[in-house]
Design an enzyme around this catalytic site. Structure first.
Site, short mmCIF file in Angstrom:
data_model
loop_
_atom_site.label_atom_id
_atom_site.label_comp_id
_atom_site.label_asym_id
_atom_site.label_seq_id
_atom_site.Cartn_x
_atom_site.Cartn_y
_atom_site.Cartn_z
N GLU A 1 0.77 -1.04 0.06
CA GLU A 1 0.00 0.04 0.22
C GLU A 1 0.86 1.12 0.23
OE1 GLU A 1 -0.40 -2.61 2.33
OE2 GLU A 1 -2.59 -3.15 1.90
N PHE B 1 -11.57 -6.42 14.41
CA PHE B 1 -10.74 -7.80 13.64
C PHE B 1 -10.38 -6.14 12.11
CE2 PHE B 1 -9.32 -9.74 9.49
CZ PHE B 1 -7.91 -10.16 10.23
N GLN B 2 -8.96 -5.85 12.00
CA GLN B 2 -9.01 -4.77 11.65
C GLN B 2 -9.51 -3.58 10.92
OE1 GLN B 2 -8.62 -6.78 7.52
NE2 GLN B 2 -6.32 -7.50 8.08
N LYS C 1 -17.46 -0.76 5.52
CA LYS C 1 -17.69 -1.68 4.32
C LYS C 1 -19.39 -1.83 4.31
CE LYS C 1 -17.47 -6.71 3.24
NZ LYS C 1 -15.93 -7.88 3.21
N MET D 1 24.03 9.30 3.17
CA MET D 1 23.59 9.78 3.53
C MET D 1 24.41 9.63 5.06
SD MET D 1 24.22 13.19 3.20
CE MET D 1 22.64 14.30 1.52
C1 LIG Z 1 11.93 5.59 5.49
C2 LIG Z 1 13.20 6.96 5.92
N1 LIG Z 1 13.85 6.19 6.75
C3 LIG Z 1 14.86 6.95 7.32
C4 LIG Z 1 15.38 7.98 6.85
C5 LIG Z 1 16.58 8.71 7.34
N2 LIG Z 1 17.99 8.17 6.08
C6 LIG Z 1 18.39 9.62 5.60
S1 LIG Z 1 18.80 9.28 4.50
C7 LIG Z 1 19.76 7.93 4.32
C8 LIG Z 1 20.64 7.37 3.27
C9 LIG Z 1 19.99 6.65 2.71
O1 LIG Z 1 20.32 5.78 1.76
P1 LIG Z 1 20.70 5.03 0.69
O2 LIG Z 1 19.38 5.01 -0.55
O3 LIG Z 1 21.14 4.11 0.34
O4 LIG Z 1 21.51 6.73 -0.63
P2 LIG Z 1 22.77 6.94 -0.39
O5 LIG Z 1 22.49 7.97 0.31
O6 LIG Z 1 23.35 6.31 -0.12
O7 LIG Z 1 22.42 8.02 -1.68
C10 LIG Z 1 18.32 7.28 5.76
C11 LIG Z 1 18.60 6.26 5.97
C12 LIG Z 1 14.76 8.13 5.92
N3 LIG Z 1 14.96 9.55 5.09
N4 LIG Z 1 12.96 7.94 5.18
#
Ligand SMILES: Cc1ncc(C[n+]2csc(CCOP(=O)(O)OP(=O)(O)O)c2C)c(N)n1
Length: 597
Positions: free
Chosen positions: A72, A134-135, A184, A493
């Site tokens: 979803e 439920f749900q 529903k 990042m």
């Molecule tokens: C759903 C979610 N969980 C955690 C984060 C925190 N976060 C920001 S950037 C990042 C790393 C992203 O890694 P990747 O997709 O491999 O990209 P890269 O930075 O290596 O290009 C994280 C964990 C987020 N932005 N969104």
């Protein structure tokens, strides 16, 4: 339409029955008919106990395409991607409980970036509402802070009115998400429906007309300024005001910088474009806005990723702020000329009043010098692939009308820095929420809106893994999205922040190497893995030539030095002078060394 004999129990008479109004219909069919009447062409929906009635009804319509995401969350992001690329309202559908809660991230993403989507959720029957059936999840309550508006339908006769209102509310004023929760039994009941509904919500009348007096004052302030800058964002996209913005820049000659949401509203290859500003924006954009004497803020919200330390943002500037949402004005920055209203109308009026600014030459020259001194750049490497290079090659090889989607992380920032958009709605990024997992499903939604255009999803490995199941949707539904996974085996990042602020101590940011080509093959999708820099252009060409969906797994090592980081960077809650230019130097230190501070 149902042939079933009506029983006293499931037939609900119309509130105001009209003789000859039509045949009785089930709630589920009224929902679908109402959506058709609102011009909805596609729904991203995943079925379950309390929504399967609607799915049954959807199988009978030829007017609405049903796309089954494999999660979803993918459906909600796809609805957002569809809306971002097309400007139309995106619709997703889920069952109650876990189906509905899985939509939340996509709903919040639409809220943060002002994207018009409608999330329809099945709900437990009204007889057990509130009993922890439920749900059962109170989805109206759960999404209360995330939506522009929401409905829990408790009378079958309200369906056409609610759907009409929801579409109108989602797309007008400041766009945003609307939730419609439908028990529903309401879907199963029957009534003689009345589809001729009118929008009549006294509490919702967005004012679009900007004050002519404020516009006049703004035009005067613009003509008086010596170092003006335009700071334009997603509001320009929502208001379809890009043409007016171009005219405004052309007429006045004022330079422009964009937020991440505003990329493409002004051609980024034009000399007056200062590209993106903010934490990872261009140094020249951040210097220019902070040294400006007038900031013309158009459809923006002075987000903290743009302003850094608020109290020191643009210390010598006056502000004109145009926004359709009154609650944005004076929210973060007290402005000199607030203009509440539609930015397209405001620009149209301003274009009549402003004249070419002949006194801008020294300012433009100074900006050109900053552009030369602090270009966005990266270092190539002979042995391994450099991700920025991949992005520049995508820019070189893709079609002019290609749509780019991204995940969240370093790859997203490099895409913002090195892609050069010329038009709005070509760029899909979860900007306000920054939700990993956005890239693939959003690209899927955009490709459904534009089956013939190139849609390219650039994601990090971590982001791609978060909705990787949508590869099956691409395959089964023939949605030819091209995916580039910038695969560094790290949550890049976060690792960059560890390098900068936590002495490189890895706190669960190594995720391991996966072969995304093999995963794609398992879904029946064509794919390649590359790691040699010489392979970048040929592999991209093969990918873009391929007719179906594709996964290009681009392996490169995570580099813990500046060259592996997204640079420049303004650390959170700091000013442009604290911009990190490289391993050792901030802009402040650099200017000090040059005797300029
Ligand atoms: C759903 C979610 N969980 C955690 C984060 C925190 N976060 C920001 S950037 C990042 C790393 C992203 O890694 P990747 O997709 O491999 O990209 P890269 O930075 O290596 O290009 C994280 C964990 C987020 N932005 N969104």
């Amino acid at each position: 339409m149902s042939n079933k004999k009506l029983t006293q129990k499931n037939f609900v008479p119309l509130k105001k029955p009209r003789p000859g109004a039509g045949l009785p219909m089930k709630g589920r069919d009224i929902i679908v008919k109402s959506l058709e009447r609102e011009g909805i062409e596609v729904i991203f929906g995943y079925p379950g106990g309390t929504s399967m009635e609607i799915h049954q009804a959807l199988t009978l319509t030829k007017k609405i395409r049903m796309v089954l995401p494999r999660h979803e969350q993918g459906g909600a992001f796809a609805a957002g991607g569809y809306a971002r690329a097309s400007g139309k309202v995106g619709v997703c559908l889920a069952t109650s409980g876990p189906g509905a809660t899985n939509l939340l991230t996509g709903i919040m993403d639409a809220k943060m970036d002002s994207i018009p989507i409608i999330a329809i959720t099945g709900q437990v029957p009204t007889s057990v509402l509130g009993s922890d059936a439920f749900q059962e999840t109170d989805i109206v309550g759960s999404t209360f802070p995330m939506v522009k508006h929401s409905y829990l339908i408790q009378d079958i006769n309200d369906i056409p009115q609610v759907i009409h209102e929801a579409v109108y509310i989602a797309k007008t004023g400041r766009p945003g998400p609307v939730v419609i929760d439908i028990p529903k039994n309401i879907q199963q009941q029957e009534t003689v429906p009345a589809f001729d509904v009118k929008f009549d919500v006294p509490g919702y009348k967005p004012n679009l007309k900007p004050s002519p007096f404020q516009i006049k004052k703004a035009a005067h302030m613009i003509m008086e300024s010596k170092r003006p800058i335009i700071y334009a964002g997603g509001g320009i996209v929502s208001a379809e005001a890009s043409e007016e913005l171009r005219k405004f820049v052309k007429k006045t000659g004022i330079p422009i910088t964009n937020t991440v949401m505003g990329l493409g509203t002004y051609p980024m290859d034009d000399p007056l474009s200062l590209h993106m500003l903010g934490m990872h924006g261009a140094v020249y954009a951040n210097i220019a806005i902070n040294q400006a004497d007038l900031v013309i803020a158009l459809g923006v919200r002075f987000d903290d990723r743009v302003t850094g330390k608020l109290s020191e943002f643009c210390p010598n500037a006056q502000f004109i702020h145009v926004d359709v949402d009154a609650s944005e004005i004076h929210k973060n920055i007290a402005v000199d000329i607030p203009i509440q209203g539609d930015v397209k109308l405001a620009l149209h009026k301003m274009n009549d009043l402003v004249k070419p600014k002949k006194d801008l030459q020294p300012w433009i020259k100074q900006i050109e010098a900053w552009k030369k001194e602090f270009p966005l750049q990266y270092t190539q490497h002979k042995k391994h692939i450099v991700p920025q290079h991949v992005i520049c090659e995508v820019q070189r090889l893709m079609n002019e009308d290609a749509i780019i989607s991204v995940g969240v992380g370093q790859h997203q920032m490099w895409a913002e820095q090195f892609l050069r958009f010329k038009k709005p709605r070509h760029w899909l990024s979860s900007s306000g929420l920054g939700a990993m997992g956005f890239g693939l499903p959003a690209a899927m939604g955009a490709q459904v809106a534009f089956p013939k255009r190139q849609v390219i999803n650039i994601e990090g490995d971590g982001s791609f893994l978060m909705n990787i199941q949508e590869l099956q949707t691409l395959k089964i539904e023939n949605i030819p999205v091209k995916n580039i996974v910038l695969n560094n085996a790290h949550l890049g990042m976060v690792a960059q922040w560890e390098d900068r602020f936590y002495k490189s101590l890895r706190g669960h940011t190594y995720i391991g190497d996966a072969n995304f080509a093999e995963i794609a093959h398992a879904f029946g999708i064509k794919a390649e893995s590359i790691s040699d820099p010489k392979e970048v252009a040929p592999a991209l060409k093969r990918m873009l030539k391929h007719k179906g969906s594709f996964v290009l797994d681009v392996k490169y090592p995570y580099d813990d030095r500046s060259r592996g980081h997204v640079m420049p960077m303004i650390p959170s809650n700091h000013t442009y002078l604290d911009t990190l230019l490289d391993e050792k130097n901030s802009l402040r230190e650099y200017w000090k060394k040059k005797g300029m501070l």
